[in-house]
Design a protein around this motif. Structure first.
Motif, PDB file in Angstrom:
ATOM      1  N   PRO A 105     -88.527-112.347  11.610  1.00  0.00           N
ATOM      2  CA  PRO A 105     -88.063-111.597  10.432  1.00  0.00           C
ATOM      3  C   PRO A 105     -87.403-110.280  10.873  1.00  0.00           C
ATOM      4  O   PRO A 105     -87.881-109.621  11.792  1.00  0.00           O
ATOM      5  N   GLY A 106     -86.325-109.957  10.257  1.00  0.00           N
ATOM      6  CA  GLY A 106     -85.647-108.707  10.605  1.00  0.00           C
ATOM      7  C   GLY A 106     -84.741-108.806  11.815  1.00  0.00           C
ATOM      8  O   GLY A 106     -84.209-107.788  12.276  1.00  0.00           O
ATOM      9  N   PHE A 107     -84.532-110.023  12.348  1.00  0.00           N
ATOM     10  CA  PHE A 107     -83.630-110.191  13.496  1.00  0.00           C
ATOM     11  C   PHE A 107     -82.232-109.719  13.119  1.00  0.00           C
ATOM     12  O   PHE A 107     -81.692-110.110  12.092  1.00  0.00           O
ATOM     13  N   ARG A 108     -81.653-108.860  13.961  1.00  0.00           N
ATOM     14  CA  ARG A 108     -80.315-108.308  13.708  1.00  0.00           C
ATOM     15  C   ARG A 108     -79.439-108.379  14.954  1.00  0.00           C
ATOM     16  O   ARG A 108     -78.572-107.530  15.151  1.00  0.00           O
ATOM     17  N   GLY A 109     -79.700-109.343  15.810  1.00  0.00           N
ATOM     18  CA  GLY A 109     -78.937-109.426  17.051  1.00  0.00           C
ATOM     19  C   GLY A 109     -79.570-108.549  18.119  1.00  0.00           C
ATOM     20  O   GLY A 109     -80.667-108.028  17.953  1.00  0.00           O
ATOM     21  N   CYS A 110     -78.869-108.405  19.218  1.00  0.00           N
ATOM     22  CA  CYS A 110     -79.361-107.601  20.343  1.00  0.00           C
ATOM     23  C   CYS A 110     -79.150-106.116  20.055  1.00  0.00           C
ATOM     24  O   CYS A 110     -78.013-105.673  19.884  1.00  0.00           O
TER      25      CYS A 110
END
Length: 199
Positions: A105-110
């Motif tokens: 959850p909340g993954f926004r890339g690197c």
């Protein structure tokens, strides 16, 4: 921010607290999405305390990104090592770890690449370049153990897949991304090893 009477300050703990908050906030809002005052409020410290530990916002950004790079590098290396001695298993484990990350959850890339894209010069770009080098070191080691024809070239090809997959998972959807990039990386590994043995 005043400290209650009798409370002992722990500089190392304060620094770690600021880093932890900055890691979360800068990932959520970007480098320009929050100022020093907002970071201080979230961390519960004064501007003077932040500047004493990091010198400037750029110093805090550098320290935050370097700490993140250390964690990610260690995490991926440990995933590879835990997979056993076979290079294909090690590479697969790296992408399995990344696939789990994409689904968080909340993954926004690197975060490190995101920061370098926002600030194409300075600390963010420098840390991002070193972060890529660290990925290349691990991937080159795996490629060499697999008997790849050109381990450095193969490592860079796999790095392109790795970084591209993070962008695709963030902007175009997670479903299938991890599996697809894992298959592509392993196909490159097999093809390079086959060329070496045939040549």
């Amino acid at each position: 921010m005043p400290v209650d009477k009798g409370v002992t300050l722990d500089p190392a703990r304060t620094r770690e607290q600021i880093l932890q908050v900055a890691t979360e906030v800068l990932y959520e809002q970007g480098l320009d999405g929050v100022g020093v005052a907002g970071l201080c409020t979230r961390a519960g410290v004064s501007k003077e305390t932040l500047y004493r530990h990091f010198g400037s916002k750029e110093g805090l950004v550098r320290a935050t990104l370097e700490a993140r790079s250390d964690r990610v590098t260690r995490w991926l290396r440990e995933a590879a090592e835990a997979a056993g001695p076979e290079p294909a298993d090690q590479l697969g484990a790296v992408f399995d770890a990344l696939t789990g990350w994409y689904a968080e959850p909340g993954f926004r890339g690197c975060a490190i690449v995101n920061a370098a894209v926002q600030h194409h010069e300075g600390a963010a770009r420098q840390v991002a370049a070193r972060h890529m080098d660290r990925h290349l070191e691990l991937l080159s080691e795996i490629a060499a153990r697999a008997g790849a024809a050109e381990p450095g070239v193969l490592a860079r090809q796999i790095l392109v897949l790795m970084e591209g997959a993070a962008v695709v998972a963030d902007l175009h959807g997670v479903d299938g991304t991890g599996r697809q990039v894992r298959e592509a990386a392993l196909a490159l590994l097999r093809a390079s090893a086959a060329r070496a043995s045939a040549g």
